[in-house]
Scaffold this motif. Sequence first.
Motif, PDB file in Angstrom:
ATOM      1  N   PRO A   1       0.846  -1.204   0.000  1.00  0.00           N
ATOM      2  CA  PRO A   1       0.000   0.000   0.000  1.00  0.00           C
ATOM      3  C   PRO A   1       0.880   1.253   0.000  1.00  0.00           C
ATOM      4  N   VAL A   2       0.581   2.195  -0.892  1.00  0.00           N
ATOM      5  CA  VAL A   2       1.415   3.386  -1.007  1.00  0.00           C
ATOM      6  C   VAL A   2       0.544   4.640  -1.080  1.00  0.00           C
ATOM      7  N   VAL A   3       1.141   5.761  -0.708  1.00  0.00           N
ATOM      8  CA  VAL A   3       0.508   7.075  -0.801  1.00  0.00           C
ATOM      9  C   VAL A   3       1.255   7.851  -1.879  1.00  0.00           C
ATOM     10  N   LEU A   4       0.506   8.395  -2.838  1.00  0.00           N
ATOM     11  CA  LEU A   4       1.108   9.093  -3.963  1.00  0.00           C
ATOM     12  C   LEU A   4       0.735  10.566  -3.952  1.00  0.00           C
ATOM     13  N   ARG A   5       1.600  11.364  -4.535  1.00  0.00           N
ATOM     14  CA  ARG A   5       1.228  12.739  -4.839  1.00  0.00           C
ATOM     15  C   ARG A   5       0.685  12.774  -6.263  1.00  0.00           C
TER      16      ARG A   5
END
Length: 297
Positions: A180-184
């Motif tokens: 799981p990742v958080v992107l801009r």
Amino acid sequence: MDLLALVDFTLVAKHGGFGKAARAAARPKATLSRRVAELEAALSLRLFERGRRDLKLTEEGRALFERAGSLLTELEETTAAIASGGEAVRGRLRISAPLLFSQTAMGRLAVAFALRHPAVRLEVTTDDRPVDMIEERYDLAIRVNPAPDDALVGRAFLHDRLVTVASPALARPSHDDTLPVVLRGSGDPNAIWELEIAEGQMHVAVDPVMRLSSLVMVRDAVRAGVGAARLPVSLVSGDLAGGRLVGWGEVPGSEITLWALYPSRRLLSARVSAFLDLLREAFPRGTPEELATYVDG
């Protein structure tokens, strides 16, 4: 070209009419009208469209006003600086800076500059797009990895790089896991990330569970354990040192360079030189750790 006629033209263009310009400058309206007519005759161009009630710049007039205005301002400031012994820095300084640098460092830089040069009227706007410095009348633009531009010159003053980080509570993935990742921004939903583990490097599929418009927001989400992210070292070095985040390795080929750019066909004004001096003082080595220390300080 008659320089005095050019000055009178910019005065009329600035105020939007001969009457308003005459009242503002305490000059005869007929004199201003005659000067502008002489300039139009010398250039063989119509600079104003004269209506019954209003006065509007033609396309050629607007182009001349935009360029002549800044050049005359620089000339006035240069003569004032010479008259005062070259020590005075005054006038307006308009700077465009990217979002992250504005959020982390630009406020402190602006305050330091204003205290050092109180006669300068500093204006900083935040924009990640490549602004047109000539048309939008910026004196200085701070940009990340700018593309080559023959109209601009400048200097690199900071270097950074990306590192993959996560909360200590988030387990490192195995070869078959999806991270799981958080992107801009939008990012690539089907991306494969390269991670560094004890055994070496591995490639894992990522699942963008959150998309945010600011890297500061991304960092805050990663702190809360939402997912992993790729963030600049300068933004997370304090969290890494304090144990709030853990690093999973640097991102290959992610070098970041911040440049201070200005139009090449303009003389470097005292205001721009003074701000460049401040950048050199704030970041003498230009390392990401130096930026992080400056922001935390």
